[in-house]
Design a protein around this motif. Structure first.
Motif, PDB file in Angstrom:
ATOM      1  N   PHE A  64       0.834  -1.205   0.000  1.00 13.05           N
ATOM      2  CA  PHE A  64       0.000   0.000   0.000  1.00 13.05           C
ATOM      3  C   PHE A  64       0.873   1.260   0.000  1.00 13.05           C
ATOM      4  O   PHE A  64       0.545   2.253  -0.659  1.00 13.05           O
ATOM      5  CB  PHE A  64      -0.932   0.017   1.208  1.00 13.05           C
ATOM      6  N   ASP A  65       1.979   1.227   0.757  1.00 12.51           N
ATOM      7  CA  ASP A  65       2.892   2.374   0.757  1.00 12.51           C
ATOM      8  C   ASP A  65       3.421   2.632  -0.650  1.00 12.51           C
ATOM      9  O   ASP A  65       3.498   3.789  -1.096  1.00 12.51           O
ATOM     10  CB  ASP A  65       4.069   2.125   1.701  1.00 12.51           C
ATOM     11  N   LEU A  68       0.576   4.023  -2.878  1.00  8.27           N
ATOM     12  CA  LEU A  68       0.337   5.425  -2.560  1.00  8.27           C
ATOM     13  C   LEU A  68       1.404   6.300  -3.199  1.00  8.27           C
ATOM     14  O   LEU A  68       1.105   7.331  -3.812  1.00  8.27           O
ATOM     15  CB  LEU A  68       0.319   5.618  -1.042  1.00  8.27           C
ATOM     16  N   ASP A  69       2.650   5.872  -3.077  1.00 16.44           N
ATOM     17  CA  ASP A  69       3.730   6.672  -3.643  1.00 16.44           C
ATOM     18  C   ASP A  69       3.625   6.744  -5.162  1.00 16.44           C
ATOM     19  O   ASP A  69       3.895   7.795  -5.757  1.00 16.44           O
ATOM     20  CB  ASP A  69       5.085   6.088  -3.237  1.00 16.44           C
ATOM     21  N   GLN A  72       1.029   9.281  -5.940  1.00 14.05           N
ATOM     22  CA  GLN A  72       1.475  10.632  -5.582  1.00 14.05           C
ATOM     23  C   GLN A  72       2.363  11.239  -6.666  1.00 14.05           C
ATOM     24  O   GLN A  72       2.502  12.458  -6.749  1.00 14.05           O
ATOM     25  CB  GLN A  72       2.201  10.607  -4.242  1.00 14.05           C
ATOM     26  N   THR A  95      -4.670  16.532  -6.138  1.00 10.16           N
ATOM     27  CA  THR A  95      -4.949  15.393  -5.252  1.00 10.16           C
ATOM     28  C   THR A  95      -6.372  14.889  -5.486  1.00 10.16           C
ATOM     29  O   THR A  95      -6.610  13.672  -5.568  1.00 10.16           O
ATOM     30  CB  THR A  95      -4.763  15.800  -3.783  1.00 10.16           C
ATOM     31  N   LEU A 105      -7.370   5.861  -3.292  1.00  7.22           N
ATOM     32  CA  LEU A 105      -6.461   6.832  -2.702  1.00  7.22           C
ATOM     33  C   LEU A 105      -7.110   7.540  -1.511  1.00  7.22           C
ATOM     34  O   LEU A 105      -6.437   7.863  -0.531  1.00  7.22           O
ATOM     35  CB  LEU A 105      -6.040   7.858  -3.759  1.00  7.22           C
ATOM     36  N   LEU A 108      -6.366   6.122   1.819  1.00  6.53           N
ATOM     37  CA  LEU A 108      -4.995   6.202   2.324  1.00  6.53           C
ATOM     38  C   LEU A 108      -4.568   7.623   2.658  1.00  6.53           C
ATOM     39  O   LEU A 108      -3.541   7.819   3.312  1.00  6.53           O
ATOM     40  CB  LEU A 108      -4.015   5.617   1.290  1.00  6.53           C
ATOM     41  N   LEU A 109      -5.346   8.613   2.226  1.00  8.65           N
ATOM     42  CA  LEU A 109      -5.001  10.000   2.540  1.00  8.65           C
ATOM     43  C   LEU A 109      -5.125  10.258   4.035  1.00  8.65           C
ATOM     44  O   LEU A 109      -6.015   9.741   4.696  1.00  8.65           O
ATOM     45  CB  LEU A 109      -5.924  10.959   1.787  1.00  8.65           C
ATOM     46  N   ALA A 114       4.030  10.007   4.143  1.00  2.08           N
ATOM     47  CA  ALA A 114       4.478   9.219   3.004  1.00  2.08           C
ATOM     48  C   ALA A 114       5.960   9.488   2.771  1.00  2.08           C
ATOM     49  O   ALA A 114       6.355  10.624   2.487  1.00  2.08           O
ATOM     50  CB  ALA A 114       3.664   9.578   1.763  1.00  2.08           C
ATOM     51  N   GLY A 119       6.123  10.860  -2.490  1.00  2.00           N
ATOM     52  CA  GLY A 119       5.530  11.450  -1.298  1.00  2.00           C
ATOM     53  C   GLY A 119       6.384  12.578  -0.751  1.00  2.00           C
ATOM     54  O   GLY A 119       5.868  13.622  -0.320  1.00  2.00           O
ATOM     55  N   THR A 151      -8.603  16.530   2.333  1.00  2.00           N
ATOM     56  CA  THR A 151      -8.736  15.098   2.617  1.00  2.00           C
ATOM     57  C   THR A 151     -10.180  14.761   2.965  1.00  2.00           C
ATOM     58  O   THR A 151     -10.756  13.798   2.432  1.00  2.00           O
ATOM     59  CB  THR A 151      -7.802  14.693   3.769  1.00  2.00           C
TER      60      THR A 151
END
Length: 235
Positions: A64-65, A68-69, A72, A95, A105, A108-109, A114, A119, A151
């Protein structure tokens, strides 16, 4: 050691690398949300054994990290606006646009900072235009305030989009279906403020609502960043 610092294992008959793994995971999430993503499903999409993925990624949270990156990378604009207000405005809208392309997304915000390369680019693009305008603590509170607004607004919009798909009712369909009940409740006189909002308020789309709220938040931030006027010499 973070997932970005850990070296990748050597290539084997079915070629794998983190880039391919993340691309497959993003595609799964775009199709079915984060709940559709698992190391087993990613491996199946890549025609690889699940155990091979553990050479690249230790846990689903690391995956997931990385996802997300990856997304981003779509947020930082090609050119950085010089004005702090325009910079934060652009980042907020980009965003939102990324979240509408990748609805997961929104889930995860607002989580842990990040630390991937994209990130960190987003963090730098957010902070750099504010540098030198005021003390760093005020800058951090300003950034947190803007981030909290967009967010929350993005999560609400994505939640509504998911509800539309789950129920098969568009926003307009839902309003028509709920209208008779709401009319009866407002007619009781128990909800005068709500009645005024329903009857007199202007109905706007999600994009307009997002943009308007963002400008109000930026106005508030500007008031904190602007130094107070110096007193007149005669006072």
């Amino acid at each position: 050691m973070t997932v970005w610092d850990r070296p990748e294992p050597p290539t084997r008959p079915v070629p794998l690398d983190r880039e391919r793994i993340v691309a497959a995971a993003v595609a799964l999430a775009d199709e079915g949300g984060l709940e559709a993503v698992s190391l087993r499903k990613v491996a199946a999409r890549l025609n690889a054994g699940p155990m091979r993925l553990y050479g690249y990624i230790s846990t689903k949270e690391e995956l997931f990290d990385l996802m997300l990156d990856e997304v981003q990378g779509e947020i930082v604009p090609p050119e950085q606006p010089g004005d702090w207000r325009e910079a934060l405005r652009v980042l907020a809208h980009r965003t939102r646009q990324a979240a509408l392309r990748h609805e997961w997304l929104a889930d995860l915000l607002g989580g842990r900072p990040a630390l991937g390369p994209n990130g960190l680019d987003v963090a730098e693009a957010t902070l750099a235009p504010l540098e030198g305008l005021t003390d760093i603590d005020t800058v951090m509170r300003a950034v947190e305030t803007v981030s909290a607004y967009f967010t929350g607004a993005i999560r609400r919009e994505v939640t509504n989009l998911r509800a539309e798909r789950a129920t098969g009712l568009s926003r307009e369909d839902w309003q028509r279906a709920s209208g008779p009940h709401l009319t009866r409740m407002l007619a009781t006189g128990r909800y005068p403020a709500l009645a005024k909002a329903v009857h007199d308020g202007t109905d706007v789309d999600a994009g307009t609502s997002f943009a308007t709220g963002l400008e109000w938040v930026l106005d508030s931030v500007a008031a904190k960043l602007t130094p107070p006027p110096a007193p007149d010499a005669g006072e």
